[in-house]
Design an enzyme around this catalytic site. Structure first.
Site, PDB file in Angstrom:
ATOM      1  N   ASN A   9      19.661  -8.871  11.014  1.00  0.00           N
ATOM      2  CA  ASN A   9      20.025  -7.458  11.100  1.00  0.00           C
ATOM      3  C   ASN A   9      21.516  -7.390  11.437  1.00  0.00           C
ATOM      4  OD1 ASN A   9      20.440  -4.790  11.710  1.00  0.00           O
ATOM      5  ND2 ASN A   9      19.067  -4.745  13.491  1.00  0.00           N
ATOM      6  N   LYS A  11      23.305  -4.865  11.781  1.00  0.00           N
ATOM      7  CA  LYS A  11      23.688  -3.648  12.514  1.00  0.00           C
ATOM      8  C   LYS A  11      24.954  -3.070  11.858  1.00  0.00           C
ATOM      9  CE  LYS A  11      21.244  -5.476  16.422  1.00  0.00           C
ATOM     10  NZ  LYS A  11      20.981  -5.453  17.850  1.00  0.00           N
ATOM     11  N   HIS A  93      13.782   0.511  14.710  1.00  0.00           N
ATOM     12  CA  HIS A  93      14.577  -0.352  15.586  1.00  0.00           C
ATOM     13  C   HIS A  93      14.889   0.403  16.881  1.00  0.00           C
ATOM     14  CE1 HIS A  93      17.840  -2.757  17.195  1.00  0.00           C
ATOM     15  NE2 HIS A  93      17.398  -3.738  16.429  1.00  0.00           N
ATOM     16  N   GLU A  95      17.448   0.675  18.595  1.00  0.00           N
ATOM     17  CA  GLU A  95      18.715   1.424  18.593  1.00  0.00           C
ATOM     18  C   GLU A  95      18.538   2.759  17.876  1.00  0.00           C
ATOM     19  OE1 GLU A  95      21.156  -1.780  17.078  1.00  0.00           O
ATOM     20  OE2 GLU A  95      20.723  -2.879  18.919  1.00  0.00           O
ATOM     21  N   GLU A 165      10.684  -6.555  19.670  1.00  0.00           N
ATOM     22  CA  GLU A 165      12.055  -6.662  20.172  1.00  0.00           C
ATOM     23  C   GLU A 165      12.153  -5.980  21.535  1.00  0.00           C
ATOM     24  OE1 GLU A 165      15.052  -7.463  16.784  1.00  0.00           O
ATOM     25  OE2 GLU A 165      14.986  -5.334  17.189  1.00  0.00           O
ATOM     26  N   GLY A 171      20.912  -8.154  22.375  1.00  0.00           N
ATOM     27  CA  GLY A 171      22.355  -8.190  22.590  1.00  0.00           C
ATOM     28  C   GLY A 171      22.772  -8.523  24.010  1.00  0.00           C
ATOM     29  N   SER A 210      18.277 -11.662  21.273  1.00  0.00           N
ATOM     30  CA  SER A 210      19.086 -12.814  21.686  1.00  0.00           C
ATOM     31  C   SER A 210      18.523 -14.149  21.197  1.00  0.00           C
ATOM     32  CB  SER A 210      19.279 -12.820  23.210  1.00  0.00           C
ATOM     33  OG  SER A 210      19.974 -11.655  23.624  1.00  0.00           O
TER      34      SER A 210
HETATM   35  P1  13P Z   1      20.470  -9.752  19.031  1.00  0.00           P
HETATM   36  O1  13P Z   1      19.952 -10.950  18.306  1.00  0.00           O
HETATM   37  O2  13P Z   1      21.958  -9.558  18.863  1.00  0.00           O
HETATM   38  O3  13P Z   1      20.017  -9.703  20.443  1.00  0.00           O
HETATM   39  O4  13P Z   1      19.829  -8.447  18.303  1.00  0.00           O
HETATM   40  C1  13P Z   1      18.458  -8.407  18.101  1.00  0.00           C
HETATM   41  C2  13P Z   1      18.148  -7.260  17.231  1.00  0.00           C
HETATM   42  O5  13P Z   1      18.234  -6.113  17.639  1.00  0.00           O
HETATM   43  C3  13P Z   1      17.761  -7.533  15.848  1.00  0.00           C
HETATM   44  O6  13P Z   1      17.258  -6.394  15.225  1.00  0.00           O
END
Ligand code: 13P
Length: 251
Positions: A9, A11, A93, A95, A165, A171, A210
């Site tokens: 992803n 982002k 997601h 976010e 997740e 992150g 992560s």
């Molecule tokens: P990270 O791997 O940067 O923690 O992000 C995970 C994520 O949100 C994947 O959709």
């Protein structure tokens, strides 16, 4: 029995020039025996579809609008994603839930719209740190999943992927331990199994939060962890490839 999957992803990251370099390196090093995909910002779909058309790496978007067309300024429909040969799309997601206020009902509608257009939704669920500390992890992920099951029917999950997740792990560098991930994945599978055992058996549940080259193998060794949804580490070819290799070696 379940083919491992590693999904990147991106982002809101990318540049036309570096996208090409990154994807070229990933395609060259991709192991066999897994499904690998990248979820890129909308403006890059045309570039990515051209670069990856003849490769085993598939691509998709990070969200979609549930309505097929209309006065939805700024939005992108499932049918538009299909025009760029997307095979799948992320839905729900954390976010999107936290920053853009997406509700369980909206996410369920997106899931249904994606499938109606022939796209495989990757449904993301996960609890916040406060919810985990309050002992609500199972209740939270169960209700996020239930909203989609109610809207789409449990059988629809056989044409989708689930991603656990935990918000506190995204992150932050604070990965869920393999045992913590396994516990929630097993719980999610059991929720589906109560309704449709065969669907549950075939359902891939990815872990995200992560995941890095140095922790992927331990996570993927867990019985109910069928791969990963990778954020930051999907932007670095060597990291992403090492995670793909870890997934390929677990089965
Ligand atoms: P990270 O791997 O940067 O923690 O992000 C995970 C994520 O949100 C994947 O959709």
């Amino acid at each position: 029995m379940r083919k491992p999957m590693v999904a990147g992803n991106w982002k809101m990251h990318g540049h036309r020039a570096t996208n090409a370099t990154l994807l070229d390196a990933i395609v060259r090093g991709l192991p066999t025996g897994i499904d690998a995909a990248v979820y890129v910002p909308f403006p890059y779909l045309e570039q990515v579809s051209a670069l990856l058309a003849t490769t085993p790496l598939t691509w998709g978007a990070q969200t979609l609008q549930a309505a097929p067309s209309g006065a939805y300024t700024g939005e992108v429909s499932a049918q538009m994603l299909v025009e760029f040969a997307c095979r799948s799309v992320l839905v729900g997601h954390s976010e999107r839930r936290a920053l853009f206020g997406e509700t369980d009902a909206q996410i369920a509608a997106k899931f249904v719209a994606a499938q109606a257009a022939g796209l495989q939704p990757v449904l993301c669920v996960g609890e916040t740190l406060a919810q985990r500390e309050a002992g609500q992890t199972e209740a939270v992920v169960a209700s996020q999943l239930q909203a989609v099951i109610e809207a789409a029917g449990v059988e629809a999950l056989s044409h989708s992927v689930l991603a656990y997740e935990p918000v506190w792990a995204i992150g932050t560098g604070q990965t869920a331990s393999p045992a913590q991930a396994q516990a929630v994945h097993a719980f999610l599978r059991q929720q589906v199994s109560r309704l449709a055992p065969e669907v549950a058996l075939g359902l891939r549940i990815l872990y995200g939060g992560s995941v890095k080259a140095n922790n992927a193998a331990a996570l993927f060794a867990m019985a109910d962890v069928d791969g990963g949804l990778i954020g930051g580490a999907s932007l670095v070819a060597e990291e992403f490839l090492a995670i793909c290799a870890a997934a390929a070696h677990t089965r």
